[in-house]
Structures are given as C-alpha cells and as structure tokens.
Design a protein around this motif. Structure first.
Motif, PDB file in Angstrom:
ATOM      1  N   GLY A  80     -71.291 -20.341 -23.002  1.00  0.00           N
ATOM      2  CA  GLY A  80     -70.946 -18.938 -22.860  1.00  0.00           C
ATOM      3  C   GLY A  80     -71.427 -18.265 -21.598  1.00  0.00           C
ATOM      4  N   GLU A  81     -72.172 -18.976 -20.735  1.00  0.00           N
ATOM      5  CA  GLU A  81     -72.730 -18.391 -19.526  1.00  0.00           C
ATOM      6  C   GLU A  81     -72.028 -18.943 -18.281  1.00  0.00           C
ATOM      7  OE1 GLU A  81     -74.936 -15.964 -19.340  1.00  0.00           O
ATOM      8  OE2 GLU A  81     -75.012 -15.880 -21.549  1.00  0.00           O
ATOM      9  N   PRO A  82     -71.570 -18.061 -17.391  1.00  0.00           N
ATOM     10  CA  PRO A  82     -70.909 -18.527 -16.160  1.00  0.00           C
ATOM     11  C   PRO A  82     -71.875 -19.278 -15.246  1.00  0.00           C
ATOM     12  CG  PRO A  82     -70.427 -16.208 -16.590  1.00  0.00           C
ATOM     13  CD  PRO A  82     -71.530 -16.596 -17.522  1.00  0.00           C
TER      14      PRO A  82
ATOM     15  N   ALA B 124     -65.965 -12.740 -17.416  1.00  0.00           N
ATOM     16  CA  ALA B 124     -67.129 -13.039 -18.252  1.00  0.00           C
ATOM     17  C   ALA B 124     -67.046 -12.282 -19.585  1.00  0.00           C
ATOM     18  CB  ALA B 124     -68.407 -12.680 -17.514  1.00  0.00           C
ATOM     19  N   ARG B 125     -66.526 -11.058 -19.546  1.00  0.00           N
ATOM     20  CA  ARG B 125     -66.353 -10.296 -20.787  1.00  0.00           C
ATOM     21  C   ARG B 125     -65.323 -10.970 -21.692  1.00  0.00           C
ATOM     22  NH1 ARG B 125     -65.119  -3.888 -20.572  1.00  0.00           N
ATOM     23  NH2 ARG B 125     -67.005  -4.029 -19.262  1.00  0.00           N
ATOM     24  N   LEU B 126     -64.259 -11.495 -21.091  1.00  0.00           N
ATOM     25  CA  LEU B 126     -63.255 -12.224 -21.879  1.00  0.00           C
ATOM     26  C   LEU B 126     -63.868 -13.461 -22.526  1.00  0.00           C
ATOM     27  CD1 LEU B 126     -59.604 -12.981 -20.973  1.00  0.00           C
ATOM     28  CD2 LEU B 126     -61.109 -14.868 -21.556  1.00  0.00           C
ATOM     29  N   VAL B 127     -64.678 -14.189 -21.762  1.00  0.00           N
ATOM     30  CA  VAL B 127     -65.350 -15.371 -22.315  1.00  0.00           C
ATOM     31  C   VAL B 127     -66.161 -14.990 -23.549  1.00  0.00           C
ATOM     32  CG1 VAL B 127     -67.218 -17.018 -21.849  1.00  0.00           C
ATOM     33  CG2 VAL B 127     -65.385 -16.699 -20.165  1.00  0.00           C
ATOM     34  N   ALA B 128     -66.914 -13.906 -23.452  1.00  0.00           N
ATOM     35  CA  ALA B 128     -67.726 -13.467 -24.590  1.00  0.00           C
ATOM     36  C   ALA B 128     -66.854 -13.003 -25.749  1.00  0.00           C
ATOM     37  CB  ALA B 128     -68.663 -12.347 -24.148  1.00  0.00           C
ATOM     38  N   ALA B 129     -65.770 -12.273 -25.450  1.00  0.00           N
ATOM     39  CA  ALA B 129     -64.912 -11.736 -26.506  1.00  0.00           C
ATOM     40  C   ALA B 129     -64.225 -12.829 -27.305  1.00  0.00           C
ATOM     41  CB  ALA B 129     -63.871 -10.801 -25.893  1.00  0.00           C
ATOM     42  N   THR B 130     -63.812 -13.899 -26.641  1.00  0.00           N
ATOM     43  CA  THR B 130     -63.102 -14.978 -27.335  1.00  0.00           C
ATOM     44  C   THR B 130     -64.052 -15.985 -27.984  1.00  0.00           C
ATOM     45  OG1 THR B 130     -62.975 -16.270 -25.291  1.00  0.00           O
ATOM     46  CG2 THR B 130     -61.112 -14.814 -25.797  1.00  0.00           C
ATOM     47  N   GLY B 131     -65.325 -15.938 -27.606  1.00  0.00           N
ATOM     48  CA  GLY B 131     -66.276 -16.921 -28.122  1.00  0.00           C
ATOM     49  C   GLY B 131     -66.178 -18.260 -27.424  1.00  0.00           C
TER      50      GLY B 131
END
Length: 434
Positions: free
Chosen positions: A227-229, A269-276
């Motif tokens: 989950g971390e870039p 990065a927000r999209l990555v977090a939102a989708t899991g």
C-alpha cells in the motif's frame, strides 16, 4: 480438479499471466534459465502460436494453457498445482489482473488483492469507490442502448465519451458530440474485436457513457509495496486527432510543473488506498481540467505502449527488475530515483488512409534521426489491411527518442515519424449498383 504434473525446472518459478512480446527482452535481462512459467488462454496460445515462441526463450520453462479470464479459475489453478511453489505472480495484461491477484493470495505471495483487482477491472465500480474517496471523476452512467446514450448526451452541455467498462487498449472508445452520431457510435463501439489477443468465446458487453473532460492528459506509474508508493512517475500523453482517443505519443517525465506532478502522484496514492491495492504496479490515467485531475481509469499492472521502456531510459531505472523483486517480497536491486535524469518519448505511427500495406519506406532515415534510439514498424507487414484508426491495435509502429528535455524528445519523435511512409493499395471499389 485433480492435481496436475508440475513443469520440470528450478524451484520458485515466476508465474506470468498473459504473454506480452514487447516485454521479453526486459524480462530476459534478469530472469535466469527455465525460471518463468507463462499462463495463457488456450485460444490465444493457439492463435499466437505461443508454443513456438516459447521455444526461443531461455528464461521460459513452460506454458500452461488456462481460461484465466473466467471467475474462480485461479482457485482451480491452485488446486491443480498445489505444489508449484512460485516465487511471484505477475499480471502482464489487463484481463489477467484479477486472476493474478487471487492466485497470489492462494500461494501466499505479494499481490494487488482480489478486491482491489476487481475494482480496477470494472471502470464503473472504480468511479464509485474513488469518488467516495474524494477523487474527481467525470459524470458516468451504465448504458444498455442508444436511447440511454442519447438521454445522457441531452443532459450534458458538451460532448460525451462512450466506452466499454471492461476492455483494454482504447477498444470501443469514442467521443460523441451530436445526437445524430449516437446510433452509429453505438454500433462502432460494440465492435470490440481484439483478434488473436483474446479468447474466441464472447466477452460480456458492458458500456458506459461519460462526461467529456477537456484538458491535458497524463498517466501515473507507481510501484507499490503493501500500500505504500516506492516509485512514482508522471507521463505526458498526446492523442491522435479524431473521435477515437488513441494515444499518439507519451513522454517521460511529463512536461509540466512540479506542483502538478506532485498532485497527480498524491491522487494516485489516494486511489491506491481507496481500492485497497497492496503490492504491484498501478497505471492511472488522468485529465487535468482547470487544475483539477479527473480520473480516466486505472490498471493494476505494468503499462503498455512502451511506457516502461521510456521510464527506464529517462531516469534511468531497472523498472521491470524492481517490480519483479517487489512481487517476490524482496528489496529492489538499487535505490529508486525520485526524478528523471533525462527525457524519453515514444511516438506512434499509423496510416491515415485505408488500404493494404504494399511497402514501408524511410525506416533507415528515421533511425538515423537526432535523438532516435529505436524504430519499429512491425505492425505494418506487407499484406496487412488497415481500415481506420479506432484503437491501439490499429497503429503500425513506434519511434522512441531520448533527449535533454520532454519537449525536445517529442519534437525529435515527430520529426523521425514524418520520415516514415506506408504505401497502401486502396480498397477496391464495389461494382456499380451495389
């Protein structure tokens, strides 16, 4: 399903789902002999004669034919090969993302997560999830008929985009500006033929009508671990003129401000977090209008269109090697750069007329042009018939350049592409009266 014999070879193979010819050189640079198992749909394997192609790849151990487009087939695969003990599962194409994510879960390996993969593969669902996370999205509705499209168009003050919710390579995507275009556009968008690259069985037709957003276009490529870039790149994009939004060129890094690049990275990065999304690469496309990034779509895999190649040249970075290391749960082989050292671009070539290829001229001149590092017109073999530019598969070749800045890299690519000429024999006219 009963257990199947394991392909012989060293322990811990990398399983790549989907065969992409353009990545073979990059993968072969670091994967040892007999270390990769490809999984491909039986129809695709036969149409592309993959058994013959595999014989020439020293790093390839085996080809397993499997209907991975279908739900539940990753679990079937795991039951058939419980002792395979892969070191990594890598999706190579869009349709492989859910299968690879679920297979990684079953083998206990890093991956996107099935939940994130399913969201990314459904553009309508992705809009709902990301909008809830505060990401700007164009207005969008599912449509089942030309009447639905017409109703949506009449609610808008400008043009709309008609597109499939579940395809790749701009297949079936069209801009609609006038009510009189709707019926023809609907029929064109239903033609979603990807030929040898998809199974022969039908793929569900799922269509969206969306607000057309006017603005500069970008994509963000991000390597993610848990989950971390770890690495973020912003690519600039240009399109061919016309109603079909097909990419004309990409440039790395994008010719834009540092503030906008940071904003695009933050939104991704927000999209990555939102989708899991957990581990892998995301390739997210954006249109920036009045300073606001609007999400176009996002893929949970390496980008196509030679974007990885120009990223590797511009930074430089061993992007594929780093990606595969992360998918094995290892550290990247070298520190990942935060900024590009130079600029690289890919400019695509496509015939502007219809007809059958008779000859291609100017390749040597293009290859000798300033800044050019690669020219390939393999998409225009003698005898191929071009019927128009509607999606990425309709392009004929590429020119790649390396320069000291994005604008120069694009200009050099444009100049080299102008030297290439494709001779087409015109389509025969139908007999009078027909």
């Amino acid at each position: 399903m009963s257990e199947r014999p394991l392909p012989e070879g060293p322990a811990g193979p990398v399983v790549i789902v989907g065969f992409v010819g353009l990545t073979l050189e990059a993968i072969g640079a670091f994967q040892p002999a007999d270390s990769v198992i490809y999984v491909e749909e039986p129809d695709v394997a036969a149409k592309r004669q993959l058994d013959q192609k595999m014989a020439d790849l020293s790093f390839a151990r085996a080809l397993i034919e499997w209907e991975y487009h279908l739900p539940g087939t990753a679990d079937e695969f795991h039951q058939a090969y419980p002792d395979l003990a892969p070191s990594a599962i890598v999706p190579a194409i869009e349709y492989a993302v859910p299968f690879a994510a679920r297979l990684a879960e079953r083998y206990g390996l890093p991956g996107a997560s099935l939940g994130a993969a399913q969201i990314l593969r459904d553009k309508a669902l992705l809009r709902r999830v990301t909008a809830a996370a505060g990401i700007a999205n164009p207005a969008s509705v599912r449509v089942d008929s030309p009447a639905d499209v017409l109703a949506f168009l009449r609610e808008r003050s400008g043009p709309i985009v008609l597109k499939p919710a579940n395809r790749q390579a701009s297949v079936g995507v069209q801009v609609v500006r006038d009510p009189g275009e709707v019926e023809t556009a609907w029929q064109h968008c239903l033609v979603q033929d990807e030929g040898i690259f998809v199974p022969d069985r039908p793929i569900e037709v799922s269509m969206l009508a969306e607000q057309f957003v006017e603005g500069a276009e970008f994509s963000v490529e991000m390597l993610v671990r848990e989950g971390e870039p770890l690495f973020t790149n912003v690519t600039g994009k240009r399109l061919f003129p016309g109603p079909y939004p097909v990419e004309l060129a990409h440039v790395v890094p994008a010719d834009t401000t540092d503030d906008l690049s940071r904003l695009l990275g933050e939104r991704t990065a927000r999209l990555v977090a939102a989708t899991g999304f957990r581990t892998g690469v995301v390739h997210c496309e954006w249109i920036v209008s009045d300073g606001v990034p609007y999400l176009v779509e996002c893929a949970g895999r390496m980008p196509g269109d030679a974007i990885p190649d120009i990223i590797e040249m511009a930074y430089p970075i061993e992007l594929f090697r780093s990606y595969y290391a992360v998918m094995r749960g290892e550290e990247p082989p070298a520190p990942l750069p935060a900024r590009a050292a130079r600029a690289a671009a890919v400019r695509f070539v496509a015939p502007q007329q219809t007809g059958t290829v008779e000859a291609v001229h100017g390749l040597e001149d293009a290859a000798r042009s300033e800044g050019v590092v690669h020219v390939d017109m393999g998409g225009a073999p003698v005898g191929r018939r071009f019927t128009g530019l509607r999606n990425s598969w309709d392009r004929a070749g590429i020119v790649m350049t390396l320069a000291d800045g994005p604008a120069l890299a694009l200009r050099q690519g444009e100049a080299a592409a102008a030297l290439i000429r494709v001779d087409l024999a015109p389509d025969p006219r139908p007999p009078a009266g027909e």
